[in-house]
Every structure is written in structure tokens, then in C-alpha cells.
Design an enzyme around this catalytic site. Sequence first.
Site, PDB file in Angstrom:
ATOM      1  N   CYS A 112       0.955  -1.070  -0.132  1.00 36.86           N
ATOM      2  CA  CYS A 112      -0.101  -0.014  -0.070  1.00 36.86           C
ATOM      3  C   CYS A 112       0.956   1.217  -0.007  1.00 36.86           C
ATOM      4  O   CYS A 112       1.825   1.314   0.385  1.00 36.86           O
ATOM      5  CB  CYS A 112      -0.858  -0.044   1.224  1.00 36.86           C
ATOM      6  N   HIS A 156      -9.238  -3.713  -1.723  1.00 39.84           N
ATOM      7  CA  HIS A 156      -8.279  -2.941  -1.083  1.00 39.84           C
ATOM      8  C   HIS A 156      -8.514  -1.428  -1.124  1.00 39.84           C
ATOM      9  O   HIS A 156      -8.429  -0.886  -0.060  1.00 39.84           O
ATOM     10  CB  HIS A 156      -7.007  -3.304  -1.646  1.00 39.84           C
ATOM     11  N   GLU A 157      -8.916  -0.978  -2.290  1.00 40.37           N
ATOM     12  CA  GLU A 157      -9.383   0.610  -2.387  1.00 40.37           C
ATOM     13  C   GLU A 157     -10.390   0.684  -1.570  1.00 40.37           C
ATOM     14  O   GLU A 157     -10.469   2.169  -1.061  1.00 40.37           O
ATOM     15  CB  GLU A 157      -9.188   1.180  -3.754  1.00 40.37           C
ATOM     16  N   HIS A 160     -10.009   1.613   2.047  1.00 38.09           N
ATOM     17  CA  HIS A 160      -9.532   2.675   2.345  1.00 38.09           C
ATOM     18  C   HIS A 160     -10.637   3.776   2.564  1.00 38.09           C
ATOM     19  O   HIS A 160     -10.435   4.438   3.710  1.00 38.09           O
ATOM     20  CB  HIS A 160      -8.679   3.204   1.296  1.00 38.09           C
TER      21      HIS A 160
HETATM   22 CO    CO Z   1      -3.534   1.048   0.077  1.00 37.38          CO
END
Ligand code: CO
Length: 185
Positions: A112, A156-157, A160
Amino acid sequence: MIKIVKDTNPKIREKSVEVPLPLSKEDAEFIEEMMKYLKLSQDPEYREKHPACREGVGLAAPQAGRNVRMLVISYANPTEEDPNHVTEYELVNPRIIVNSIKKTYLQGGEGCLSVDEEHPGYVYRDFKIVVEAYDHLLGKKTHITARGYDAIVLQHEIDHLNGVLFYDHIDPKDPFKKIPGSVAV
Ligand code: CO
């Protein structure tokens, strides 16, 4: 230019807010700026001149300094029909509306742009998802069906936007545990 917010900054853990649609000029420029940064991060010449910049395939708005529900994704994704295919999204208010029980994970673990330290271990994610979002690249609402690697990047995004980082998913007691039936990528 965007300065990446690292996981040492508590802002990275905040839950991001929905973005009003149609996009304001300011929000449109911001998501375009994020895509510009992501593409620069993939340019070896740029990285050589900017050693703090690391290569990424995705970037979420909280990493770029605003806690709003926007993210960009870009990576080469050659298919049999199109060897030059690039998977690219500029998503606003993405929502996972379908997910599989089956899991997938990156064999080499995840990384990341906001995380400088190594966090070895498997990050299990849903193998197949359907995402509903507004895509600024298309200029309309879209549904994305993603599997394997594509699904991993999206999850993953989207994480966030909820203040979640990849290593939150690693089992501290058994980082390399095997989930039966899961698919390694
Ligand atoms: Co990331």
C-alpha cells in the site's frame, strides 16, 4: 501535487463521506489529479526523480488527503482478446453489492502506498464481487464484476474509504494460515 497520507497519520483511519453527484468541478479535478499521480507512480523515470514516490495500482482519496468516497485504479491487464488491455476506473461512492463466499489472496501479500513497513501475511478477500459506483471515466453509473486480482484491488481501495488497511486482515497469530478452497493469485 498530491502528498500521500501514511498510516502514521490518524486521518487514514477515518470513515470517508459520500460525494454529491453530479460531481462538482472541485471533486472532478481531485479525482483526475489522483489518476495523474497514480500514473506518474508507474513511470520509472518519475520515481527516479522522486524517490519518496512508490509504484501503485490504486489510490483512494483518503490517501491523497481528503476523506471522501472516491478512488482510482489503473494497471495493465492483458487478455487473450486484447493484449494491451488496461483496467482503469475513477470510482465515486463505490459499493459492493454482491460478494462470494469463496476467498482469494495474493501469494506475495499486499502492499500500500500509505504503508512503508512490511506486513507479511495473507490478506483474504472475496474471490468475486460486484461493485456499483459512478465512474468518472465513463461519466455514468456502472456495475463492475471482478474476480481474483481485480476483486482484490477493488476491495483494497474500498477498504481505504472505511479507514481499513490491508494488514488489519492478517491473522496476527497465524499470518500465513490457509483457508480451504481459497484461490491464490
Ligand atoms: Co492502499
